[in-house]
Design an enzyme around this catalytic site. Sequence first.
Site, PDB file in Angstrom:
ATOM      1  N   ASP A  31      89.936  25.672  65.465  1.00  0.00           N
ATOM      2  CA  ASP A  31      89.066  26.388  66.412  1.00  0.00           C
ATOM      3  C   ASP A  31      87.603  26.017  66.197  1.00  0.00           C
ATOM      4  O   ASP A  31      86.830  25.921  67.148  1.00  0.00           O
ATOM      5  CB  ASP A  31      89.268  27.912  66.344  1.00  0.00           C
ATOM      6  CG  ASP A  31      89.512  28.404  64.938  1.00  0.00           C
ATOM      7  OD1 ASP A  31      90.663  28.364  64.494  1.00  0.00           O
ATOM      8  OD2 ASP A  31      88.541  28.779  64.271  1.00  0.00           O
TER       9      ASP A  31
ATOM     10  N   ASP B 232      96.268  17.460  71.714  1.00  0.00           N
ATOM     11  CA  ASP B 232      96.396  17.503  73.171  1.00  0.00           C
ATOM     12  C   ASP B 232      95.237  18.311  73.766  1.00  0.00           C
ATOM     13  O   ASP B 232      94.540  17.869  74.686  1.00  0.00           O
ATOM     14  CB  ASP B 232      97.746  18.136  73.539  1.00  0.00           C
ATOM     15  CG  ASP B 232      98.171  17.785  74.942  1.00  0.00           C
ATOM     16  OD1 ASP B 232      97.511  16.942  75.576  1.00  0.00           O
ATOM     17  OD2 ASP B 232      99.161  18.355  75.429  1.00  0.00           O
TER      18      ASP B 232
ATOM     19  N   TYR C  26     105.881  20.035  69.707  1.00  0.00           N
ATOM     20  CA  TYR C  26     106.196  19.125  70.817  1.00  0.00           C
ATOM     21  C   TYR C  26     107.569  18.477  70.712  1.00  0.00           C
ATOM     22  O   TYR C  26     108.005  17.806  71.638  1.00  0.00           O
ATOM     23  CB  TYR C  26     105.142  18.011  70.894  1.00  0.00           C
ATOM     24  CG  TYR C  26     104.042  18.324  71.874  1.00  0.00           C
ATOM     25  CD1 TYR C  26     103.177  19.370  71.624  1.00  0.00           C
ATOM     26  CD2 TYR C  26     103.877  17.585  73.033  1.00  0.00           C
ATOM     27  CE1 TYR C  26     102.168  19.665  72.501  1.00  0.00           C
ATOM     28  CE2 TYR C  26     102.870  17.879  73.930  1.00  0.00           C
ATOM     29  CZ  TYR C  26     102.018  18.919  73.654  1.00  0.00           C
ATOM     30  OH  TYR C  26     101.020  19.212  74.525  1.00  0.00           O
TER      31      TYR C  26
ATOM     32  N   LYS D 235      95.015  24.023  61.431  1.00  0.00           N
ATOM     33  CA  LYS D 235      94.887  25.478  61.464  1.00  0.00           C
ATOM     34  C   LYS D 235      95.604  26.022  60.224  1.00  0.00           C
ATOM     35  O   LYS D 235      96.452  26.919  60.281  1.00  0.00           O
ATOM     36  CB  LYS D 235      95.524  25.974  62.783  1.00  0.00           C
ATOM     37  CG  LYS D 235      95.256  27.389  63.147  1.00  0.00           C
ATOM     38  CD  LYS D 235      93.850  27.664  63.577  1.00  0.00           C
ATOM     39  CE  LYS D 235      93.680  29.158  63.770  1.00  0.00           C
ATOM     40  NZ  LYS D 235      92.294  29.594  63.695  1.00  0.00           N
TER      41      LYS D 235
END
Length: 474
Positions: free
Chosen positions: A340, A364, A162, A239
């Site tokens: 996930d 987000d 970002y 992740k």
Amino acid sequence: MPNFEKLNNPTEGQVITFTNGKPNIPNNPIVPFIRGDGTGVDIWPATQRVLDASILHSYGNERKINWFKVYAGDEACDKYGTYNYLPNDTIEAIQHFGVAIKGPLTTPVGGGIRSLNVALRQIFDLYSCVRPCKYYSGTPSPHKYPQDLDIIVYRENTEDIYMGIEWEEEDENCINLINYINKTAIPNSSKLKNRSLPERAGIGIKPVSKFGSQRHIRKAIEHAKRLSGDKRHVTLVHKGNIMKFTEGAFRDWGYELAVNEFRNDCITERESWILDNIQKNNQITIENNAKLIEPGFDKLTISKRDYICEEIKNTISKISKSHGNNKWKKLVLVDDRIADSIFQQIQTRPQEYSILATLNLNGDYLSDAAAAIVGGLGMAPGANIGDKAAIFEATHGTAPKHAGLNKINPGSVILSGVMMLEYFGWDKAANLITQGLSKSIEKRQVTYDLARLMEPSVEPLSCSEFAESIINNF
Ligand code: NAP
């Protein structure tokens, strides 16, 4: 007081100051507000009305917010000139007064115009974005048991992809960068040797620092310390199985912080598992160790000399006295989940989670997914918190097709206002609003977005009628 170009200094109220990252709130703080683009014209007046009414109802004339209108987005261009989306006046006002609340702002796609929302977070170093997702009884939801979800997403706000450090595929810097990576950086790394980037590709950089991660996770743990029971729980979402030195490092730095800085307040999932097993098994021998090594715990190194693995030995010697005998059950549990997997976990086992500390992009996505479970974007508040400023805002955007129709749900900016009141320590007023909102929903007095999902269907209230209904239900 700043020298504003086009704003008149407020004549009443006091400035919020900060000491060691904590706000000092006077009884009559000056709070700048940005109305917002699109549906901001409908949502902001409704929000202000509810906030003022709750404060008056709770504290009489003892406390009052002195609102100070500042400009951003389309309104700013009208006042300050074309393309002046974020005037200096606004930046200086928020810097000086410390706390602000805003409606949604448009971000044009492409064309090199930066997101105003992201810009505000970076200018004021608002490094933690806090998004609670909680169910209000009676809200229509696509989920069977939405009441089981009561989580707070702590999204890192200043780093990760970002930061917007990226180059187009045709940019010469991009071509040179790819060349350097393929010809020098990759061959110099023993781990990356046979890989290469496609020659023509856009490139974005994903920086994740120890400083940025730990100051954010620190806020999440401090929040968890204020909760009770099973809610004293922080899950580090990452992740790291794929992106080891960014997302994986975020997890590692989180654990490091938990055991170094919050040793007396925290227990990691792994430590709790070891202490629990020791208590059950009384003594751990090599046979028991074999049982202890479950999938995911297969990296324990077993010392053949004393028949106890090094890690278990360390945990026992360091914390069995302070944390053993079930004392750890009262502490903040810190664990981690792969990004996930957490998406399905919040649907299948929502009651097991409380605070989810995430990086920027994961947070987000995750906060929108969680908002959907509890009733959609109209009910999703947010706060951006730093050490010297805080800006409260909804999770949703400007919803331009609904703008000016007095139709949209103001719930998420109103609930962002509730977060602001809690941040002030004005809990009585905050609770009054959530109570009023809950009653309105239970009585099926809701805006179109919730009305259309209710069974049997119900005639929707307008945006302003919904605000009145909340006040009437105080
Ligand atoms: P959006 O404004 O969030 O709207 C998408 C849809 O979400 C709406 O059409 C509406 O669905 C629903 N929705 C949004 N706000 C709602 C509310 N208050 N109550 C009930 N439902 C609501 O997303 P977008 O259309 O993709 O984005 C529009 C602009 O907003 C873009 O410029 C974007 O960059 C910007 N944006 C700003 C912020 C921010 O200021 N923090 C955040 C996100 C996006 P239905 O029409 O189906 O009812």
